[in-house]
Write a protein that holds these residues in place. Structure first.
Motif: not given
Length: 413
Positions: A52, A104, A109, A114-116, A119, A123, A161, A164, A166, A170
């Motif tokens: 990424t 994205l 994700d 799960d990776s805040p 994200k 974004s 999104m 991805a 969201y 989000g």
């Protein structure tokens, strides 16, 4: 090879201002890559983030280059210069949407992890790409069309999104961020373009002011010449016609009429010579006040010091100094970018000395250094009173001129 500093001094004030504002505008897309690098550094140790980050950096670099080109062409369009800004705006906008999709969908994700932090990174980069597309659009398009383009870009990016990872929150958060960021960015870019346009408009107004000053002088001369020659030529025509009629009748009065025609022609020749040589009065105080008003309208501070004995100078000296002030004012407007101007009159060693000084002289040869037509005319006026015009050396960017006339009984030549 010319140094950058020397090249900078060769530019006019509007060109310097435009260059400064241009690079201030270009700094916005140039900030995209450093911001992306900072954001990438914050998540470089996260699992699965390498792909990424690489994609985000490649997209940011390409978007920066496209954004610079779009800013340049859009600003040229705003300044009413020929350009292909629409093509570059379209390419820049399309790449912003495609780059956002790539960033994205490249993260973990997109596969369901799960990776805040991932994200937030994706974004943020996506929002920056949209901002870099909206900035040039706010200059090259009308504001309503730029707003529609920004809305369309978000609508095209939002579907990416969903896969991805969201949620509605989000997507809504990114929309709110866009509604806050994009108007501020658009207003900033538009302000830079507007300021650049205003600078050139002021320069055009100043140039028009100088042309009007020259046109006014030509009109004054034509009016004086008409006043001198109009009546005399009419009289010559009438008396010549009368002499022809008398000659055809064999009358001796025809010779008398032609003698009067000759006398009027000689008088007209003398009066025209007086007009050309400037012997018609040019009031010293009136010319000084007029010079201050004209220069002030061109945003040039003019300091005038005629001393306490200006009114005691002989009328011919006052008149010729008035012509010097008028010509010097025209030169300041046409051939310099002055911020200040000084007009000082003094007496020393039995001579009246009129000193004129202004800044803002470019490095290119200044017409008033001695080769200009106006300066030659002033030398002729002063020489008629045993005076002289000199251009002494001055500091860089400053022009000085001294007009001197001896204070003794003056004989018209």
């Amino acid at each position: 090879m010319r140094s950058p500093l020397h090249s900078w001094t060769d530019l006019s004030k509007p060109q310097r201002t435009e260059l400064y504002l241009r690079w201030s505008l270009y700094s916005l897309p140039l900030l995209l890559l450093p911001i992306t690098l900072l954001a990438a550094g914050a998540r470089a140790d996260l699992p699965g983030s390498i792909a990424t980050v690489r994609i985000a950096l490649l997209v940011a670099l390409t978007s920066t280059l496209l954004g610079l080109r779009a800013c340049r062409t859009s600003l040229d369009h705003y300044l009413k210069r020929p350009t292909d800004h629409l093509r570059w705006l379209a390419v820049n906008g399309a790449f912003a949407v495609a780059g956002s999709w790539a960033v994205l969908l490249s993260g973990p994700d997109a596969g369901g992890a799960d990776s805040p932090h991932g994200k937030a990174f994706a974004s943020t980069v996506s929002l920056l790409l949209l901002a870099m597309a909206f900035g040039p659009a706010s200059i090259g398009l009308s504001l309503p069309r730029a707003a529609l383009a920004a809305l369309g870009g978000f609508v095209l990016v939002a579907p990416a999104m969903v896969p991805a990872g969201y949620g509605v929150a989000g997507i809504a958060g990114m929309l709110v961020s866009a509604l806050i960021t994009l108007p501020i960015l658009g207003a900033t870019c538009r302000s830079f373009a507007w300021l650049t346009s205003v600078v050139w408009e002021l320069d055009a107004a100043r140039e028009a002011q100088s042309r009007l000053a020259v046109a006014e002088e030509r009109l004054r001369f034509s009016r004086d010449l008409h006043d001198v020659m109009g009546r005399n030529l009419t009289t010559i025509a009438l008396k010549s016609e009368l002499a022809v009629q008398l000659a055809r009748r064999g009358r001796e009065e025809a010779a008398d009429q032609m003698a009067e025609v000759q006398k009027i022609a000689q008088e007209s020749q003398r009066e025209v010579r007086d007009v050309i040589r400037g012997y018609r009065t040019a009031d010293l105080h009136a010319e000084a006040i007029g010079a201050r008003a004209v220069l002030r309208s061109a945003d040039v501070t003019c300091e005038i010091d005629l001393g306490e004995h200006a009114d005691e100078l002989p009328a011919p000296v006052q008149s010729v100094f008035g012509w010097v002030i008028r010509e010097a004012t025209t030169n300041v407007l046409r051939h310099s970018e002055a911020d200040r101007c000084l007009i000082r009159l003094r007496t020393e060693d039995g001579r009246a000395v009129l000193e004129l000084e202004n800044d803002g002289v470019p490095d290119v040869p200044f017409p008033s250094q001695g080769s200009g037509t106006g300066l030659r005319g002033l030398r002729e006026r002063l020489a008629a009173h045993d005076g002289e015009l000199t251009v002494p050396a001055a500091e860089a960017g400053v022009f000085r001129m001294l007009a001197t006339v001896p204070l003794r009984p003056l004989i018209r030549r």
